[in-house]
Write an enzyme that holds these catalytic residues in place. Structure first.
Site, PDB file in Angstrom:
ATOM      1  N   GLN A  28      87.899  53.426  39.346  1.00  0.00           N
ATOM      2  CA  GLN A  28      89.162  53.017  39.450  1.00  0.00           C
ATOM      3  C   GLN A  28      89.197  51.859  40.479  1.00  0.00           C
ATOM      4  O   GLN A  28      90.133  50.813  39.960  1.00  0.00           O
ATOM      5  CB  GLN A  28      90.365  53.887  39.649  1.00  0.00           C
ATOM      6  CG  GLN A  28      90.256  55.029  38.638  1.00  0.00           C
ATOM      7  CD  GLN A  28      90.764  54.550  37.265  1.00  0.00           C
ATOM      8  OE1 GLN A  28      91.601  53.622  37.043  1.00  0.00           O
ATOM      9  NE2 GLN A  28      90.554  55.017  36.156  1.00  0.00           N
ATOM     10  N   HIS A  87      87.912  63.214  39.607  1.00  0.00           N
ATOM     11  CA  HIS A  87      87.661  63.268  38.038  1.00  0.00           C
ATOM     12  C   HIS A  87      86.754  64.090  37.668  1.00  0.00           C
ATOM     13  O   HIS A  87      85.723  64.411  38.455  1.00  0.00           O
ATOM     14  CB  HIS A  87      87.344  61.740  37.720  1.00  0.00           C
ATOM     15  CG  HIS A  87      87.103  61.513  36.080  1.00  0.00           C
ATOM     16  ND1 HIS A  87      86.124  61.827  35.317  1.00  0.00           N
ATOM     17  CD2 HIS A  87      87.890  60.604  35.369  1.00  0.00           C
ATOM     18  CE1 HIS A  87      86.438  61.572  34.026  1.00  0.00           C
ATOM     19  NE2 HIS A  87      87.383  60.712  33.857  1.00  0.00           N
ATOM     20  N   CYS A 103      91.701  63.855  32.725  1.00  0.00           N
ATOM     21  CA  CYS A 103      90.191  64.366  33.294  1.00  0.00           C
ATOM     22  C   CYS A 103      90.180  64.960  34.829  1.00  0.00           C
ATOM     23  O   CYS A 103      89.405  64.727  35.507  1.00  0.00           O
ATOM     24  CB  CYS A 103      89.186  63.483  33.087  1.00  0.00           C
ATOM     25  SG  CYS A 103      88.655  63.292  31.249  1.00  0.00           S
ATOM     26  N   ASP A 154      82.903  57.127  44.231  1.00  0.00           N
ATOM     27  CA  ASP A 154      83.355  56.983  42.582  1.00  0.00           C
ATOM     28  C   ASP A 154      84.169  55.764  42.655  1.00  0.00           C
ATOM     29  O   ASP A 154      85.433  55.918  43.268  1.00  0.00           O
ATOM     30  CB  ASP A 154      83.973  58.255  42.061  1.00  0.00           C
ATOM     31  CG  ASP A 154      84.549  58.041  40.833  1.00  0.00           C
ATOM     32  OD1 ASP A 154      84.471  56.837  40.095  1.00  0.00           O
ATOM     33  OD2 ASP A 154      84.809  58.858  40.191  1.00  0.00           O
ATOM     34  N   LYS A 208      86.156  49.286  32.576  1.00  0.00           N
ATOM     35  CA  LYS A 208      87.211  49.493  33.320  1.00  0.00           C
ATOM     36  C   LYS A 208      87.453  48.029  33.832  1.00  0.00           C
ATOM     37  O   LYS A 208      88.681  47.816  34.388  1.00  0.00           O
ATOM     38  CB  LYS A 208      87.378  50.402  34.534  1.00  0.00           C
ATOM     39  CG  LYS A 208      86.955  51.710  33.999  1.00  0.00           C
ATOM     40  CD  LYS A 208      88.022  52.719  34.019  1.00  0.00           C
ATOM     41  CE  LYS A 208      87.298  54.223  33.872  1.00  0.00           C
ATOM     42  NZ  LYS A 208      88.235  55.129  33.103  1.00  0.00           N
TER      43      LYS A 208
HETATM   44  N1  PLP Z   1      85.834  58.481  37.911  1.00  0.00           N
HETATM   45  C1  PLP Z   1      86.954  58.031  37.816  1.00  0.00           C
HETATM   46  C2  PLP Z   1      88.007  57.865  38.827  1.00  0.00           C
HETATM   47  C3  PLP Z   1      87.443  57.641  36.560  1.00  0.00           C
HETATM   48  O1  PLP Z   1      88.737  57.024  36.440  1.00  0.00           O
HETATM   49  C4  PLP Z   1      86.695  57.837  35.382  1.00  0.00           C
HETATM   50  C5  PLP Z   1      87.148  57.471  33.956  1.00  0.00           C
HETATM   51  O2  PLP Z   1      88.516  57.637  33.910  1.00  0.00           O
HETATM   52  C6  PLP Z   1      85.218  58.190  35.564  1.00  0.00           C
HETATM   53  C7  PLP Z   1      84.950  58.680  36.747  1.00  0.00           C
HETATM   54  C8  PLP Z   1      84.381  58.304  34.376  1.00  0.00           C
HETATM   55  O3  PLP Z   1      84.328  56.877  33.813  1.00  0.00           O
HETATM   56  P1  PLP Z   1      83.307  56.981  32.625  1.00  0.00           P
HETATM   57  O4  PLP Z   1      83.877  57.753  31.377  1.00  0.00           O
HETATM   58  O5  PLP Z   1      83.351  55.416  32.186  1.00  0.00           O
HETATM   59  O6  PLP Z   1      81.997  57.152  32.767  1.00  0.00           O
END
Ligand code: PLP
Length: 415
Positions: A212, A132, A373, A209, A235
């Protein structure tokens, strides 16, 4: 394909679960909402909404600072949430749980503080091709500042990580590995335990990370041996703008503070400031107290169903969805067919994802369209974006059937 089953999946009574989520009763364009944008954010159960309202209505006060009853109640609920999170991911200590604004801030915190203390010119930070943007850009920022290099583990045409490439790129120059557990745009589950093991064999710390992963897979930070792990409350049925950074005690003690201000200090003089103990060293300023309490309520909610039951129900729904979607004419899945979660990216050959998404919306079906993203993933597949249907345990087989019908309608209308 149409199947009007009772929707008791893996012991989860889906209709009963759905009644816990008030928003799921909404209609869109006069049609019952089918919410398949769970990877972007999940809906919130009444238990979470009530917990947020209760805090503001009944015991709103700042935490840690007051001897009065309200402040003590707020502090107890806020710290209680920390204990719930620690138990949920099996952290060794509650103080290894840092409250942040979400995954994005958690990764920025680690990138900024690690780089400030440890990253030098010529060093390498290793990420993967399916990250992401929030696990790319923070590292680009610090690499640029320190004249370090960002290297990327390649993926194959199924959206799977190439472990040979990882091994090849895990050189002595690598000072940090930061990798997603589950890809939000492909659904791939990465072998993070193996990645951590191989990185640790070279004394390289790893951030996972889990934005998900946290909603679909059991997370045990001690078993994984992760040095850092990040996720967002929204999430997993909690409020937006709140999240978690897990860090091993030894690493959190080694890193300098991220931001300065109240709460993160023990004593301040104009000459010198002594920083607070963990976790407060990384929690400058008045925190999102309601956010923490809401996440705590979300974890209680998950535990009330049993996370293993939820994950099993999701797996069964995923299997049904993959069978149903792959039977749609001209539909191409972007991502692996197995070893994946229910974030299903696809293309209807010949049609722009945006057009497909719009037609589905008119039928009350909420999917996400675009690059999710993860622009480098789209570049790799030479596509502008995908349609992504992401499932939750409150979705039904009947809703998947509606999606299939909706896609057939989209093909007819666009064709
Ligand atoms: N990393 C992953 C794999 C994600 O799916 C997301 C959000 O969709 C994020 C990071 C970023 O999360 P946040 O926008 O809640 O900080």
């Amino acid at each position: 394909m149409l199947q009007n089953d009772a929707d008791i999946i893996a012991g989860i009574d889906v209709e009963k679960v759905r009644s816990d989520f008030p928003l799921l009763t909404r209609k869109i364009y006069g049609k019952p909402l089918v919410y398949f944008d769970n990877a972007a954010t999940s809906q919130k159960p009444t238990a979470v909404l009530d917990a947020l309202e209760d805090y503001y209505r009944k015991y709103n006060a700042n935490v840690h600072r007051g001897v009065h009853s309200l402040s003590q109640e707020a502090t107890e609920a806020y710290e209680g949430a920390r204990r719930k999170v620690a138990a949920y991911i099996n952290a060794a200590y509650d103080h290894e749980i840092i409250f942040t604004r979400g995954t994005t801030e958690s990764i920025n915190l680690v990138a900024a503080t690690f780089a400030r203390k440890f990253l030098k010119e010529g060093d390498v930070v290793l990420i993967s091709a399916m990250e992401h943007h929030s696990n790319i850009v923070p590292w680009q920022l610090v690499c640029e500042e320190k004249n370090a290099k960002l290297e990327v583990i390649a993926i194959n045409e199924h959206g799977e990580l190439l472990m040979d490439d990882f091994e090849k790129k895990l050189t002595d120059k690598v000072k940090f590995v930061s990798i997603t557990y589950v890809s939000n745009s492909l659904g791939t589950i990465n072998p993070v335990q193996e990645i951590i093991k191989r990185a640790h064999a070279k004394n390289i710390p790893v951030l996972i990370d889990a934005a998900q992963a946290v909603v679909h897979l059991p997370i045990d930070v001690q078993k994984l041996d992760a040095d850092f792990l990040a996720f967002s409350s929204h999430k997993i049925y909690g409020p937006t703008g709140f999240g978690i950074l897990y860090g091993k005690e030894e690493w959190l003690n080694k890193l300098p503070p991220y931001q300065g201000g109240g709460e993160m200090i023990k004593t301040v003089t104009f000459e010198k400031t002594i920083y607070n103990d963990l976790p407060y060293k990384f929690e400058a300023g008045t925190p999102d107290i309601a956010g923490a309490i809401g996440l705590g309520a979300a974890i209680d909610y998950i535990n009330s169903h049993g996370k293993d039951n939820i994950f099993k129900a999701e797996e069964e729904l995923l299997e049904y969805a993959m069978d149903a979607l792959t039977s749609v004419k001209g539909l191409r899945i972007v991502g692996p067919l197995t070893n994946r979660v229910g974030s299903i990216s696809f293309l209807l050959e010949g049609f722009h994802p945006f057009d497909v998404g719009e037609i589905l919306d008119k039928q009350g079906i909420a999917v996400r369209t675009g690059h999710h993203c993860t622009q480098p993933v789209m570049d790799f597949f030479c596509i502008p974006g995908t349609v992504r249907a992401s499932l939750s345990f409150y979705n039904t087989r009947e809703e998947i059937d509606k999606l299939v019908k909706g896609l057939e309608k989209a093909r007819m209308m666009l064709g």
